[in-house]
Design an enzyme around this catalytic site. Sequence first.
Site, PDB file in Angstrom:
ATOM      1  CE1 TYR A  83     -12.226   0.935  12.116  1.00  0.00           C
ATOM      2  CE2 TYR A  83     -12.295   2.518  11.147  1.00  0.00           C
ATOM      3  CZ  TYR A  83     -11.151   1.514  11.516  1.00  0.00           C
ATOM      4  OH  TYR A  83     -10.344   0.662  11.074  1.00  0.00           O
ATOM      5  N   GLY A 104      -2.575   6.532  -0.230  1.00  0.00           N
ATOM      6  CA  GLY A 104      -2.274   5.960   0.971  1.00  0.00           C
ATOM      7  C   GLY A 104      -0.922   5.392   1.071  1.00  0.00           C
TER       8      GLY A 104
END
Length: 367
Positions: free
Chosen positions: A179, A318
């Site tokens: 990102y 996660g």
Amino acid sequence: MSPILEPFTLGDLTLKNRVVMAPLTRSRSSDEGIPPDFAVDYYAQRANAGLIISEATNISPQAVGYALTPGIWTNAQVEGWKPVTAAVHANDGRIFLQLWHTGRISHPDVQPNGQSPVAPSALKPEGMAFTKSGLKPHETPRALETDEIPGIVEDYRRAAENAKRAGFDGVEIHSANNYLLEQFVRDSTNKRTDRYGGSIENRLRFPLAVVKAVTEVWGGKRVGIRLSPATTEPGKTPLDSDPKATFGAYIEALNGFDLLYVHTIEGVTQQTRDVPDEVDFGQIRERFRGAYIGNNQYTLELAEKDLAEGRADLFSFGRPYIANPDLVERLRTGAPLAEAPKAYWYGGGANGYSDWPSMNGPVAFRR
């Protein structure tokens, strides 16, 4: 009891255990970036983790890269997060907000007024963008002008201030998964010729300005950062040409801010723990002065091994947290883990999100 499940002191925070709930994008927020009411249940159910790191949260309208993801730039978003943090605290949990700008991993359909996404350089990523009308190929981003970059630093500062107003215990700066911040760090995605490109020092200038702004709001001991030197997703992004030099310099510079932790994706997100020779996670662990959170396909056994060998202090999970709100208890007892079909990962309502039962039925929690 496993040492992973024993209490741990992280800075001035006492955690229930060394288990961290990793940030999980679930795409269930409103068009205005406000978390849904049932996010309160979702996070409270998982307050058994020593630390929760929220789903990645956009710092501004320009930061958005995926439909239905939450934000932290408006008062309404702040108010939407307040019941979440209150519920986590009511269940003796701790929660950090992850600050996110997707950069070129976006699409005009999710940008203000259909504008092009921004990036260090006008390089089109591979892969698909998640929009409200379905998956669409990424488009070529617009290279940021030099004088625009300080404004994005201020967006991070305001987001950090809003996270404090929303009741979070701290923030994590998302400098991973290709990102915006990592797009500046890697020379494969940063082809700039101004003061933000070229040398390692220049490529780190913007990310470090963001860290400075955020730590001025919170203090270093309530700020973590996420890194992913070996990750090529999303968008099949090439690695930096010299990850050891680049990320070694990054770690040394980060030490100047006295950060609480570095959260490292060891391998390629959702794919493999295999690490190319040019990436050295041991270097990051050894050189970083704060705590080290290991991430990517951890099991209890692997976490115990890495803790015994001094490879990490905490371990983030996660996908196991999607369908196992009582993950810590399952790890403690050796119970099998439920698996969530991928159809439940992104989008939708409470179904497949906050309605997963524990081993013994509905999860008991305080609101």
